[in-house]
Design a protein around this motif. Structure first.
Motif, mmCIF file in Angstrom:
data_model
loop_
_atom_site.group_PDB
_atom_site.id
_atom_site.type_symbol
_atom_site.label_atom_id
_atom_site.label_comp_id
_atom_site.label_asym_id
_atom_site.label_seq_id
_atom_site.Cartn_x
_atom_site.Cartn_y
_atom_site.Cartn_z
ATOM 1 N N TYR A 1 -2.026 -6.335 -0.614
ATOM 2 C CA TYR A 1 -2.396 -5.483 0.234
ATOM 3 C C TYR A 1 -3.994 -5.092 0.547
ATOM 4 O O TYR A 1 -4.418 -4.765 -0.677
ATOM 5 N N TYR B 1 -6.613 -2.404 2.929
ATOM 6 C CA TYR B 1 -6.595 -1.612 4.237
ATOM 7 C C TYR B 1 -8.359 -1.123 4.191
ATOM 8 O O TYR B 1 -9.152 -1.153 3.517
ATOM 9 N N SER C 1 -3.733 -2.717 -2.638
ATOM 10 C CA SER C 1 -2.868 -2.536 -3.616
ATOM 11 C C SER C 1 -2.088 -3.484 -3.771
ATOM 12 O O SER C 1 -2.029 -4.587 -2.944
ATOM 13 N N LEU D 1 6.726 2.759 -5.147
ATOM 14 C CA LEU D 1 6.204 3.557 -4.432
ATOM 15 C C LEU D 1 4.917 4.097 -5.231
ATOM 16 O O LEU D 1 4.018 4.668 -4.658
ATOM 17 N N TYR E 1 6.108 8.899 -1.796
ATOM 18 C CA TYR E 1 5.503 9.184 -2.841
ATOM 19 C C TYR E 1 4.400 10.087 -2.260
ATOM 20 O O TYR E 1 3.869 10.287 -1.258
ATOM 21 N N LYS F 1 3.216 8.541 0.867
ATOM 22 C CA LYS F 1 3.131 6.823 1.109
ATOM 23 C C LYS F 1 4.651 6.825 1.016
ATOM 24 O O LYS F 1 5.452 7.433 0.297
ATOM 25 N N GLU F 2 5.191 5.984 1.928
ATOM 26 C CA GLU F 2 6.769 5.595 2.038
ATOM 27 C C GLU F 2 6.783 4.192 1.961
ATOM 28 O O GLU F 2 5.684 3.257 2.104
ATOM 29 N N GLU F 3 7.978 3.730 1.788
ATOM 30 C CA GLU F 3 8.124 2.246 1.657
ATOM 31 C C GLU F 3 8.316 1.463 3.038
ATOM 32 O O GLU F 3 9.310 0.963 3.690
ATOM 33 N N SER G 1 2.771 -0.367 2.786
ATOM 34 C CA SER G 1 2.597 0.770 1.987
ATOM 35 C C SER G 1 1.472 1.665 2.298
ATOM 36 O O SER G 1 0.675 2.104 1.209
#
Lengths: 114, 115
Positions: free
Chosen positions: A31, A33, A94, A99, B33, B95-97, B101
């Motif tokens: 990931y 961003y 990440s 989470l 989170y 942050k959520e799933e 993310s």
């Protein structure tokens, strides 16, 4: 281990010019961003990618383009710079997982459009 | 869309004293989170503390602790024995799933520590 590396650290552009902000990570993170941070404000998501060849828009994508040809690199392209794009840009990465997985940030690029 | 609100643009504290930074958020998810990040003048984003929504116990990291109130959707950061090096901008993040993310940030609180 360098983590997330952004170049350049500072740049001044004239209105209408184009440039690419480079971002590379050496943690094999899927990931990645791009965020922008306007003065005195929080970070807003521009684009993100969940893997090579896959990108998607965030909250503020207008005026930007991205590509993700490799896991390591995620460049951000500004085609026609405008004063509204004056900001600090952060790249982050990440890994998929729980989470609580931490995102790692680069040092930021301060861009001024005049 | 999820939103994160930090209602205190600026806070100040005397060295060695305690300060609490506020954060509220809006979500319909049950598992997510929450994070507090510190941004000193160097611009580096530094993770201070994290809290998972399903854990009732508040997270603690040395002088930093949180007060997580899930029903009220509140997530405040307490800094004890404040030090000059704690002076920075502090961001609350959610942050959520979901795909990728992604983090959603608040507007930040600028903390000044007075000697």
């Amino acid at each position: 281990n360098a983590g997330v590396t952004q170049t350049p650290k500072f740049r001044i552009l004239k209105i209408g010019q184009s440039m690419t902000l480079q971002c590379t990570q050496d943690m094999n993170h899927n990931y990645m961003y791009w965020y922008r941070q306007d003065p005195g404000m929080g970070l807003k998501l521009i684009y993100y990618s969940v893997g090579a060849g896959i990108t998607d828009k965030g909250e503020v994508p207008n005026g930007y383009n991205v590509s993700r040809s490799t896991t390591e690199d995620f460049p951000l392209r500004l085609e026609l710079a405008a004063p509204s794009q004056t900001s600090v840009y952060f790249c982050a990465s990440s890994t998929p997982g729980p989470l609580d997985t931490e995102a790692f940030f680069g040092q930021g690029t301060r861009l001024t459009v005049v | 869309a999820q939103t994160v609100t930090q209602s205190q643009p600026e806070m100040s504290v005397q060295e060695a004293e305690t300060v609490t930074l506020s954060c509220t958020y809006d979500t319909s998810e049950s598992d997510y989170y929450l994070f507090w990040y510190k941004q000193p003048p160097s611009r580096q984003m530094i993770l201070v503390i994290r809290q998972e929504a399903y854990k009732q116990q508040n997270a603690t990291e040395n002088r930093f602790s949180v007060n997580f109130q899930k029903a009220a959707k509140s997530f405040s950061l307490k800094i004890s024995d404040s030090q000059l090096g704690d002076a920075a901008m502090y961001f609350c993040a959610y942050k959520e799933e979901t795909s990728g993310s992604r983090l959603t940030f608040g507007e930040g609180t600028q903390l000044t520590v007075n000697p």
